[in-house]
Design a protein around this motif. Sequence first.
Motif, short mmCIF file in Angstrom:
data_model
loop_
_atom_site.label_atom_id
_atom_site.label_comp_id
_atom_site.label_asym_id
_atom_site.label_seq_id
_atom_site.Cartn_x
_atom_site.Cartn_y
_atom_site.Cartn_z
N CYS A 90 -65.07 21.15 7.91
CA CYS A 90 -65.63 21.87 8.98
C CYS A 90 -64.97 21.40 10.29
CB CYS A 90 -66.94 21.74 9.14
SG CYS A 90 -67.80 22.34 7.48
N ALA B 298 -63.63 21.03 14.04
CA ALA B 298 -64.15 21.69 15.28
C ALA B 298 -62.99 22.53 15.82
CB ALA B 298 -64.47 20.72 16.30
N CYS C 10 -69.81 25.73 6.16
CA CYS C 10 -69.60 25.40 7.57
C CYS C 10 -70.26 26.59 8.46
CB CYS C 10 -67.91 25.38 7.79
SG CYS C 10 -67.34 23.83 7.18
#
Length: 149
Positions: free
Chosen positions: A133, A135, A146
């Motif tokens: 996941c 950012a 996610c």
Amino acid sequence: MSQTIDAPRTPAYPNRSKGTNWEKWGWIYMRASGVLLVVLIFGHLFVNLMVGDGVHAIDFAFVGGKWSDPFWQIWDGLMLWLALIHGGNGMRTLVNDYARSRGLRGTLKIAILIAVVVLIVLGTLVIFTFNPCPAGAPADLLPSICKGI
């Protein structure tokens, strides 16, 4: 005419300089890493195939969850390093046994070394930098695990 037979423990090359016996250490490494690899591989197979839903549970989320734990990162990293060095050392032994010319032997051993180093570096990077996941990634490209994060 008589011929003298050397004692059984007479070195084949008596004038060889005293240094590190790499063949002996390679032999010892193969035995030690083999035993450790058996433990690591059977632990890996047990966790991946027997615990929980077994093979049906293995997917991106399973790997992401497993590699979020430093214990499993070290376990898989150690398994990767030991297996690749073990295999590379075995291939080196085969090259030493079967390659006739010195130049071919050297070339093959360099190729084995390069392959082992590249695979260790890439595999280690994957294990320790894996982030399911990231950012700032677009939400439609992220896996379903996610969505709640």
